[in-house]
Design a protein around this motif. Structure first.
Motif, PDB file in Angstrom:
ATOM      1  N   ARG A  17       0.837  -1.201   0.000  1.00  0.00           N
ATOM      2  CA  ARG A  17       0.000   0.000   0.000  1.00  0.00           C
ATOM      3  C   ARG A  17       0.876   1.257   0.000  1.00  0.00           C
ATOM      4  O   ARG A  17       0.617   2.207  -0.732  1.00  0.00           O
ATOM      5  N   GLY A  18       1.939   1.251   0.788  1.00  0.00           N
ATOM      6  CA  GLY A  18       2.850   2.386   0.818  1.00  0.00           C
ATOM      7  C   GLY A  18       3.584   2.562  -0.499  1.00  0.00           C
ATOM      8  O   GLY A  18       3.731   3.676  -0.996  1.00  0.00           O
TER       9      GLY A  18
ATOM     10  N   ARG B  71       1.954   4.500  -3.575  1.00  0.00           N
ATOM     11  CA  ARG B  71       1.761   5.942  -3.565  1.00  0.00           C
ATOM     12  C   ARG B  71       3.053   6.657  -3.930  1.00  0.00           C
ATOM     13  O   ARG B  71       4.101   6.377  -3.355  1.00  0.00           O
TER      14      ARG B  71
ATOM     15  N   CYS C  58       2.415   7.775   4.570  1.00  0.00           N
ATOM     16  CA  CYS C  58       1.005   7.955   4.949  1.00  0.00           C
ATOM     17  C   CYS C  58       0.197   6.720   4.555  1.00  0.00           C
ATOM     18  O   CYS C  58      -0.605   6.207   5.343  1.00  0.00           O
ATOM     19  N   ALA C  59       0.411   6.248   3.343  1.00  0.00           N
ATOM     20  CA  ALA C  59      -0.303   5.057   2.870  1.00  0.00           C
ATOM     21  C   ALA C  59       0.092   3.840   3.699  1.00  0.00           C
ATOM     22  O   ALA C  59      -0.754   3.007   4.040  1.00  0.00           O
TER      23      ALA C  59
ATOM     24  N   ASP D  57      -4.511   9.099   4.748  1.00  0.00           N
ATOM     25  CA  ASP D  57      -4.455   9.967   3.588  1.00  0.00           C
ATOM     26  C   ASP D  57      -3.365  11.001   3.806  1.00  0.00           C
ATOM     27  O   ASP D  57      -2.990  11.296   4.949  1.00  0.00           O
TER      28      ASP D  57
END
Length: 126
Positions: free
Chosen positions: A75-76, A79, A85-86, A91
């Motif tokens: 997920r990180g 981005r 943040c991810a 967000d």
């Protein structure tokens, strides 16, 4: 006068009242603003960045596994801007709600968290 027991997480572990971050069962961190005790229910509640909830719904530590760590890293990595943040499931510009608590050292905190999780999963952080 009765003594009040300290709050306990979903696994029955005592949560110190200075704990600032608890975790949902899916591993996402929730920032704790304050703890409340309801003497009628004899239950502890926390005010979080997502509203009020029972302490017994949350975990003291991230219920972690390699698959969850890899999912957070993926997920990180997806981005371009602010991957930290991810990684934390947040967000961009959501700093006041973040586990890193807008310390302006978010990347450092994220890498420290990753290292800590790896050590725990390897059994080195006992």
């Amino acid at each position: 006068m009765d003594c009040i027991e300290l709050p306990k997480d979903a696994y029955g572990r005592v949560i110190p009242l200075n704990t600032g971050t608890l975790y949902k069962k899916n591993g996402v961190a929730v920032f704790i603003y304050h703890y409340d005790y309801d003497p009628r229910d004899k239950a502890w509640y926390v005010e979080t960045d997502e509203g009020s909830r029972g302490v017994s719904e949350l975990l003291l530590d991230r219920d972690d596994c390699w698959e969850k760590l890899l999912a957070d890293l993926k997920r990180g990595a997806s981005r371009v801007h602010h991957p930290e943040c991810a990684y934390f499931g947040r967000d961009e510009n959501d700093c006041d709600q973040c586990e890193a608590v807008c310390s302006f050292a978010c990347k450092k905190i994220a890498f420290g968290d990753i290292e800590s999780r790896i050590r725990k999963l390897m059994g080195e952080d006992q």
